[in-house]
Scaffold this active site. Structure first.
Site, mmCIF file in Angstrom:
data_model
loop_
_atom_site.group_PDB
_atom_site.id
_atom_site.type_symbol
_atom_site.label_atom_id
_atom_site.label_comp_id
_atom_site.label_asym_id
_atom_site.label_seq_id
_atom_site.Cartn_x
_atom_site.Cartn_y
_atom_site.Cartn_z
ATOM 1 N N ASN A 88 62.990 65.225 50.192
ATOM 2 C CA ASN A 88 64.017 65.422 49.168
ATOM 3 C C ASN A 88 63.664 66.670 48.375
ATOM 4 O OD1 ASN A 88 65.483 63.067 49.831
ATOM 5 N ND2 ASN A 88 63.984 61.839 48.708
ATOM 6 N N GLU A 147 58.930 61.953 52.057
ATOM 7 C CA GLU A 147 58.956 60.501 52.236
ATOM 8 C C GLU A 147 58.376 60.095 53.581
ATOM 9 O OE1 GLU A 147 62.748 59.311 49.442
ATOM 10 O OE2 GLU A 147 63.041 59.242 51.604
ATOM 11 N N HIS A 207 69.198 49.244 51.123
ATOM 12 C CA HIS A 207 68.497 50.492 51.443
ATOM 13 C C HIS A 207 68.354 51.416 50.252
ATOM 14 C CE1 HIS A 207 68.700 49.175 55.538
ATOM 15 N NE2 HIS A 207 70.032 49.154 55.509
ATOM 16 N N ARG A 265 64.296 68.176 45.621
ATOM 17 C CA ARG A 265 64.791 68.092 44.242
ATOM 18 C C ARG A 265 63.868 67.198 43.450
ATOM 19 N NH1 ARG A 265 66.351 62.756 44.726
ATOM 20 N NH2 ARG A 265 67.411 62.244 46.674
ATOM 21 N N LYS A 292 68.548 65.975 58.609
ATOM 22 C CA LYS A 292 67.375 65.126 58.860
ATOM 23 C C LYS A 292 66.803 65.350 60.266
ATOM 24 C CE LYS A 292 68.433 63.215 54.956
ATOM 25 N NZ LYS A 292 67.989 63.990 53.812
ATOM 26 N N GLU A 333 66.405 55.773 65.214
ATOM 27 C CA GLU A 333 64.994 55.885 64.898
ATOM 28 C C GLU A 333 64.429 54.482 65.009
ATOM 29 O OE1 GLU A 333 63.732 58.435 61.276
ATOM 30 O OE2 GLU A 333 63.458 56.357 60.665
ATOM 31 N N GLU A 343 61.795 61.985 55.679
ATOM 32 C CA GLU A 343 62.621 63.100 55.233
ATOM 33 C C GLU A 343 61.988 63.696 54.000
ATOM 34 O OE1 GLU A 343 66.140 60.533 54.353
ATOM 35 O OE2 GLU A 343 65.990 61.439 52.363
#
Lengths: 661, 542
Positions: free
Chosen positions: A292, A277, A237, A294, A118, A202, A290
């Site tokens: 993903n 995202e 989350h 996939r 990340k 962050e 980030e």
């Protein structure tokens, strides 16, 4: 061009079924792989062939690259689809698949690797001028060092794991005092989950929305975006409700998001399905989180509003075909919402639940897209993700989609395992949700009820449905006198009765059949008339005081689940003959009759062997020997010589070593 | 099979009037049933509950399979006597763990469950039904023993004292063990005291379930023991449940409480490996085409207007299907084949007085039922066998005797419903209570007597007039009219269904609408025993 003829799906559950479905439509044979507990799972049955992975845990099965490749070889597969989770974002596995001469249905391993960490991904994105939130890698070991690093980020802040997602290794920290502890915890979790304890800090944006963009690339340099999704409704989350498009994104913002996502994908030469995202803050500014690399769990909402089959596109692109559509071909059509039904207990901090699904049955009267990996009789184990199904509704407007999805969920028969279903319904019907006021802290902010509100009348109706349904079953099963009227009496005095407990409260349903086939009922002091209109196949339609309602009753022993248009009511029946109350003590010796203790031969701690006389009791002018029945150690002696004892009273307890747990 | 076409006009004035009269009779019966259910009355019930005990009907309900039917027998026994209606004993046929049983349960709120002439009659009948139909016998024992009160000075009590003797009683214990000898299981569930002679109730049973701290079974209590031997003793030592379960072995199962005892009893019945010997229902059990409600309006209360018994049959039998036998011969007796709740039956129903032809037809039909092992239902509305010169000379005695002979020696189950008149030898010929009839039920409209009240009073008047003339005494017309009216009035009262049921001359008055259900339960009960007709000669053509 190499064509895929036999596709191994290196995954399980709903996503394995999803991939099998599209593969079948494309004329491609499928190979499933399975852990021991999944041998009879629907996804295994769906596939053309299935190969055992011999093991129980994820590590022994779906995470074992060598076993998966061996399975592909044995089954003669020429391609591997990883689904999501497990090895979907393992660049190493992707390389191994390609190295074995198989087609990898996913992005290039390099692209996976680029986004895998990340922290480095953020750097890459900053270079590509995608807006990102500043992140600080935690390098310090001492509390002072860590706090020093947290100062420029400011509070509240998020501690995140560099190596993964899914909420693991993530902590919200409100002030400096709590930081060091949170970092330590996140590191432990990250190390366990991803084998990498790197964490970073962050800025935590309060009231921000989780907005993500679906991208699709091919090997011919085409990258398009398929609009955004909003996945702000999260607990622990993790997303539970996702939708497309986002209620907070207008055409102009959508365009800018799409462009940013495409830029991100291009920066790493992305050539398959992926998701970028972002966090969208209150000032409608978005920040890269980030990517993903996939297929995403929530991809169906995008499919619903675009009409695409993303798995089909993935397969085509992996075979080397260019994308079947261009950016200008895509149009948003209506609104789609997905809810994830999890085996978990919302009333207890959403902790995962396990057990056997006594029933899993969508209401056929309310069509919706169900992506599920379970069926009636499935076991929900501790080994894998407790996701039971994704339920997706597509409607012209967001409100319609939300309300219809709530209805579909409410009428879903899911019995035997605790789920978040009622909680999902409460969110979907929440005013704030319907107003589009969604953010990642929605649940903390609005705190929707964890359970469904069940009114007293609904409980009464449910109890009556159970009672009258059971009554019919009793008659049908009768060995003699099957045809005379149910519960017939020529001198009626006591009503038939079924006792149940609903959420800790007793509900007693009493009923009496009349000559016309109708019933008088009495429940909690309410008296009325009921009639069975129709019944069969676990359904019973009742007219209760002139109002007709349909119920489906599923029973597992004394547990009953009553489903009606109003939702589910769970009742636990009290047995007709409850266990009599009597002191049962393991290893206890009871007085066989009332009498007087004459001699006590033993004391606590003494080893005794079978046949030994422990106590002598005098009753009815006779001595009765209490003899040891099994070797052991005397644990307690509850009486002394001369004591008067009652029949059944425990005199002493011998520990035989068997009752130890 | 033919389906009967009704000729009843339910809108007619007559039908409506009949229905209203029937409703009034049913209301009267309901009042009595309520008294029976009330047992020993509010105070007694409250005291019983205070002891943490279940009422007798609650106990029975818990023993029965949920939602199964229960046919209470003679619920109004004791009506019009000095005893509580119901007699402090509830008897009936119910399903326990899938087995039809006779249940005989003391109601301890009535005289402490003491044995009275009424409860004794009910017990005897329950034992008889158990024996004839091979039904397991379950008794709930909680009884103060024999009713030793001697204070009553009614004529009836005086007669009891004159004609009853201690040595004659106690047959009951014999009968319980006779059931066992006939391989009919007997089960005693002792809820409370069962002392002195009462101790033999569990003593004679195959299975005994005692309740800890509740059951007390001994021959003599502490006072009697003290008197007899000088020994000091306690209830528990003499007859407690624990003592019997651990020492005397009189108790086979020791229950912790009443519910536990009922649970154990269900489990005992479940293990009996019970197999019914009859073939069970073999035909479709569809409802009649005509509403059973209409049975309320068929019969005129004064019984003077004749009714077609086929209208009753059509509202009782499966699908209103009735194959009539010899419809054109001996028309005042209807005979034929049908089924009730799937059980094939032969039916004999009266459409008027019995002549020689009817008697012969009945004799032949009863023999046919025996030849094919089919139970017989008698629907009685009979004023008797025809009298008069022509008929006597035509041999009515011989023909009536044939019919009574056939009824007496028939071995298939007989079930009788008295819907209207039941006078004289007609009662016998049509499967009366005294003819080993398995079950006799009456409608509220029934009248049972040696002859019609008017006829009886008239006959006695003629006899008085005759004897006055013979003795040369003057005949007091005024006095005769008074006596005649009084006789008719008493005879009318004593012929009523309630009076008969009060004396256990039947197995209970039923709501006409329940006729089909009651017969279905009774037939199913009969099928516990072998259903087999008499053997011997072939069927005589009459």
């Amino acid at each position: 061009m190499p064509r895929i003829t036999r596709l191994l799906i290196a995954n399980r559950g709903e996503i394995a079924r999803r991939i099998t479905r599209t593969a079948r439509e494309m004329g491609i044979a499928t190979v499933a792989v399975y852990a021991d507990a999944d041998a009879a799972a629907p996804f295994v049955r769906d596939a053309d062939e299935a190969v055992a992975l011999w093991g129980n845990t994820s590590a022994e099965t779906y995470l074992d690259a060598a076993k998966l490749l061996e399975a592909a070889r044995r089954a003669g597969a020429d391609a591997v689809h990883p689904g999501y989770g497990f090895l979907a974002e393992s660049a190493e596995f992707a390389r191994a698949v390609i190295g074995a001469g198989l087609i990898w249905v996913g992005p290039r391993p390099e692209a996976i690797a680029a986004m895998g960490d990340k922290l480095s991904a953020k750097k890459l994105m900053t270079e590509a001028r995608v807006p990102t939130l500043p992140a600080v890698e935690v390098t310090g070991g001492t509390a002072a060092e860590i706090c020093e690093q947290g100062r420029p980020v400011g509070y509240p802040l998020l501690v995140k794991a560099a190596g993964g997602g899914g909420g693991k290794g993530m902590r919200v920290v409100g002030n400096e005092a709590a930081l060091a502890e949170a970092v330590a915890g996140a590191r432990r979790e990250a190390a366990a989950a991803f084998g990498n304890d790197t964490v970073f800090l962050e800025r935590y944006l309060q009231g921000a929305r989780h907005v993500e963009v679906q991208v699709m690339g091919d090997r011919h340099g085409n990258v398009v975006h398929c609009f955004e999704r909003e996945c702000s409704i999260q607990r622990r989350h993790q997303k539970i409700i996702e939708e497309a498009p986002s209620p907070a994104v207008d055409a102009a913002l959508g365009l800018r998001l799409g462009e940013a996502a495409v830029a991100a994908a291009r920066a790493i030469g992305y050539d398959n399905a992926g998701t970028v995202e972002f966090l969208l803050d209150k000032r409608r500014k978005f920040h890269f989180l980030e990517m993903n690399t996939r297929l995403q769990v929530e991809h169906p909402v995008t499919e619903e509003v675009t009409g695409l089959d993303l798995v089909r596109e993935q397969i085509r692109v992996a075979e080397g075909d260019p994308l079947s559509f261009g950016q200008e071909d895509l149009r948003l059509n209506g609104h789609a919402i997905e809810a994830r039904v999890y085996a978990e207990d919302p009333a207890h901090d959403f902790l995962p639940a396990t057990g056997r699904l006594v029933a899993w049955e969508p209401d056929p009267a309310l069509p919706a897209r169900f992506e599920s990996g379970v069926e009636s009789g499935s076991d929900v184990s501790v080994h894998f993700d407790p996701l039971l199904a994704k339920v997706i509704v597509h409607a012209p407007t967001r409100t319609e989609a939300a309300l219809r999805l709530a209805n579909v969920l409410e009428r879903l028969r899911v019995h035997g395992v605790t789920t978040n279903r009622d909680f999902l319904v409460n969110v979907l019907r929440h005013d704030a949700f319907l107003a589009g006021d969604t953010s990642t802290d929605f649940i903390e902010r609005h705190n929707p009820p964890r359970e469904r509100h069940v009114g007293a009348e609904e409980v009464r109706a449910a109890a009556l449905a159970v009672a009258l349904g059971a009554q019919q079953a009793h008659r049908a099963e009768a060995r003699v006198l099957k045809t005379p009227p149910s519960g017939w009496r020529n001198n009626p005095s006591v009503m038939q009765e079924v006792r149940c407990v609903h959420r800790g409260e007793e509900v007693i349903a009493r009923y009496l059949r009349h000559r016309d086939g109708g019933f008088t009922y009495e429940i909690d002091g309410q008296v009325g008339r009921a009639r069975i209109i129709r019944s069969g196949d676990g359904r019973i339609e009742l007219e209760i005081d002139g109002v007709q309602r349909a119920f489906s009753v599923v029973s597992d022993g004394l547990r009953h689940w009553v489903q009606s248009a109003a939702g589910e009511v769970r009742l636990v029946e009290t047995p007709r003959f409850p266990e009599p109350e009597r002191e049962e003590v393991a290893g206890g010796y009871a007085a066989p009759m009332p009498g007087k203790v004459v001699v006590v031969n033993v004391e606590p701690g003494r080893r005794v062997s079978a046949g030994e006389v422990l106590i002598i009791l005098e009753a009815m002018k006779m001595e009765h020997l209490i003899t040891c029945t099994q070797d052991g150690t005397v644990q307690q002696v509850r009486v002394t010589a001369g004591a008067q004892v009652e029949a059944g009273q425990i005199l002493l307890v011998v520990d035989t070593g068997e009752s130890k747990t | 099979m033919e389906r009967w076409q009704t000729r009843i006009d339910t809108d007619s004035e007559g039908f409506q009037a009949n229905r209203e009269a029937m409703a009034a009779l049913l209301q009267e019966i309901e009042v009595q049933l309520e008294l029976a259910r009330a047992g020993g009355g509010e105070r007694s019930v409250a005291r019983h509950r205070q002891r943490g005990k279940l009422l007798v009907r609650e106990r029975i309900e818990l023993l029965l399979d949920p939602d199964s039917p229960f046919l209470e027998l003679s619920p109004l026994a004791g009506y019009c006597t000095n005893y509580t209606v119901g007699g402090g004993l509830v008897t009936g046929i119910g399903v326990v763990s899938g087995v039809e049983c006779i249940i005989a349960a003391n109601d301890p709120t009535v005289l402490g469950g003491a044995i009275t002439p009424v409860s004794m009659k009910k017990t005897d009948r329950a034992l008889e039904i158990s024996r004839l139909n091979r039904l397991p016998y379950v008794q709930f024992v909680e009884s103060a023993g024999a009713d030793l009160r001697r204070g009553e000075d009614s004529a009836e009590a005086e007669m009891q004292r004159q004609l009853g003797h201690f040595a004659e009683s106690g047959r009951f214990f014999h009968d319980i063990t006779a059931l066992s000898a006939a391989r009919i299981p007997t089960v005693s569930l002792v809820f409370g005291s069962s002392t002195a002679g009462g101790a033999y109730q569990p003593g004679m049973s195959d299975y005994n379930i005692f309740i800890r701290g509740r059951s007390k079974v001994f021959l003599g209590g502490p006072p009697l023991v003290k008197m007899a031997t000088g020994e000091d003793s306690s209830d528990e030592e003499l007859g407690g449940a624990e003592m019997h379960a651990t020492m005397s072995g009189l108790a086979d199962y020791l229950a912790e409480d009443e519910l536990d005892a009922l649970r154990i009893t269900r489990s005992v019945i479940a293990h009996l490996n019970w197999r019914k010997l009859g073939p069970g229902p073999t035909l479709p059990a569809d409802e009649p085409l005509y509403p059973t409600e209409e049975l309320l309006g068929l019969l005129p209360v004064d019984l003077r207007t004749p009714i077609d018994i086929r209208e009753v049959i059509a509202r009782v039998v499966d699908g209103s299907r009735f194959e009539e036998f010899k419809p054109l011969y001996g028309r005042t007796l209807v005979t034929g084949w049908a089924s009730v709740h799937g059980f094939p039956v032969g039916i004999l129903g009266n459409n008027g007085v019995l002549f020689s032809e009817e008697s012969q037809k009945a004799t032949q039909f009863i023999q046919l039922c025996n030849q094919i092992d089919v139970p017989i239902i008698f629907l009685q509305n009979i004023t008797g066998y025809m009298v008069g010169k022509v008929y006597e000379q035509g041999g009515i005695v011989k023909d009536g005797s044939k019919m009574i002979n056939a009824v007496s020696n028939s071995t298939v189950p007989h079930l009788t419903v008295i819907i209207g008149a039941s006078y004289g030898a007609g009662n016998y010929g049509m499967g009366g209570r005294a003819y080993d009839t398995r079950f006799v039920f009456t409608w509220p409209t029934a009248k049972i007597a040696v002859m019609g009240p008017k006829q009886l009073a008239g006959v006695m008047s003629i006899v008085r007039r005759g004897s006055a003339a013979a003795a040369g005494r003057p005949f007091d017309e005024e006095e005769d009219a008074r006596i005649t009216a009084a006789v008719e009035d008493r005879s009318e009262k004593e012929s009523l269904a309630l009076y008969a049921t009060g004396r256990v001359a039947d197995d209970g008055i039923i709501d006409p609408r329940d006729t089909r259900t009651v017969l279905g339960i009774a037939l199913s009960a009969c099928h516990n025993a072998e259903v087999k007709g008499a053997e011997g000669y072939g069927v005589f053509r009459m």
